[in-house]
Design an enzyme around this catalytic site. Sequence first.
Site, mmCIF file in Angstrom:
data_model
loop_
_atom_site.group_PDB
_atom_site.id
_atom_site.type_symbol
_atom_site.label_atom_id
_atom_site.label_comp_id
_atom_site.label_asym_id
_atom_site.label_seq_id
_atom_site.Cartn_x
_atom_site.Cartn_y
_atom_site.Cartn_z
ATOM 1 N N CYS A 143 18.295 -22.979 37.326
ATOM 2 C CA CYS A 143 17.630 -22.309 38.448
ATOM 3 C C CYS A 143 18.591 -21.867 39.545
ATOM 4 O O CYS A 143 18.365 -20.837 40.181
ATOM 5 C CB CYS A 143 16.507 -23.184 38.982
ATOM 6 S SG CYS A 143 15.141 -23.270 37.795
ATOM 7 N N ASP A 189 14.980 -26.301 44.097
ATOM 8 C CA ASP A 189 14.345 -27.313 43.233
ATOM 9 C C ASP A 189 14.837 -28.750 43.420
ATOM 10 O O ASP A 189 15.098 -29.464 42.440
ATOM 11 C CB ASP A 189 14.492 -26.905 41.757
ATOM 12 C CG ASP A 189 13.827 -25.580 41.444
ATOM 13 O OD1 ASP A 189 13.328 -24.926 42.373
ATOM 14 O OD2 ASP A 189 13.807 -25.186 40.267
ATOM 15 N N LYS A 196 7.472 -21.404 42.335
ATOM 16 C CA LYS A 196 7.741 -20.444 41.245
ATOM 17 C C LYS A 196 7.304 -21.021 39.903
ATOM 18 O O LYS A 196 7.106 -22.234 39.784
ATOM 19 C CB LYS A 196 9.224 -20.083 41.203
ATOM 20 C CG LYS A 196 10.111 -21.262 40.866
ATOM 21 C CD LYS A 196 11.569 -20.889 40.897
ATOM 22 C CE LYS A 196 12.457 -22.110 40.844
ATOM 23 N NZ LYS A 196 12.329 -22.918 39.617
HETATM 24 C C1 VGL Z 1 14.975 -26.013 35.889
HETATM 25 C C2 VGL Z 1 14.832 -26.453 33.649
HETATM 26 C C3 VGL Z 1 13.484 -26.191 33.651
HETATM 27 C C4 VGL Z 1 15.808 -25.944 37.130
HETATM 28 C C5 VGL Z 1 13.617 -25.732 35.922
HETATM 29 O O1 VGL Z 1 15.269 -26.102 38.238
HETATM 30 O O2 VGL Z 1 17.043 -25.741 37.006
HETATM 31 N N1 VGL Z 1 15.561 -26.357 34.753
HETATM 32 N N2 VGL Z 1 12.881 -25.820 34.793
#
Ligand code: VGL
Length: 194
Positions: free
Chosen positions: A144, A19, A105
């Site tokens: 994540c 991410d 995802k």
């Molecule tokens: C994430 C919060 C909400 C992450 C993703 O990538 O850690 N954190 N969605």
Amino acid sequence: MMNNNCCCNSIKKALIIVDMQNDFCPGGSLAVKEGDKIVSVINQYIKQFKDEDEVIVFTRDWHPADHCSFKEYGGMWPSHCVAETKGAKFHQDIYVPEKSFIVSKADTASKDAYSGFEATLLDSQLKKLNIEEVWVCGLATDYCVASTVMDALKLGYKVKILSDAIAAVDVSAGDGEKAIAKMVSQGAEVYRLK
Ligand code: VGL
Ligand code: ZN
């Protein structure tokens, strides 16, 4: 006969970059403090894996605009990483080699997924390539990254958590450190370049 596809004296590994998207970097809607500071070291890992012809995977949060994790739909986060928007794009300085795998995802409105393995083809793709070890970095340590590491361990991979290439949301102070301790207690190994 030797199998040409298999380099036999070292186990096959994959780098999983979690991410590294604009919304999680400074200026984004769910910015991780200093989330962009890890870009250059992540690029060093990417170059290393590319030079060794190892597998490189990028996960990305890829939410519909009405995703259940968003505050206006009952969740806990501001709107972030809406598919096809600038916020969902990878940070502009991250090096994405041509042959990389991109794993999207949490792309259905009613379900969230922190782990890159949750409701994706990642495990079957890695198993098909005989990958036994994953090196995990990116954002965010306490969400994540942690969730991806926990699933990787459950799925039987050896895991290295790249401590110089992760950053935490830290909703509560210390969340990132706690997440690292939990990953280690489950069998992950901490690794850094220097
Ligand atoms: C994430 C919060 C909400 C992450 C993703 O990538 O850690 N954190 N969605
Ligand atoms: Zn999300």
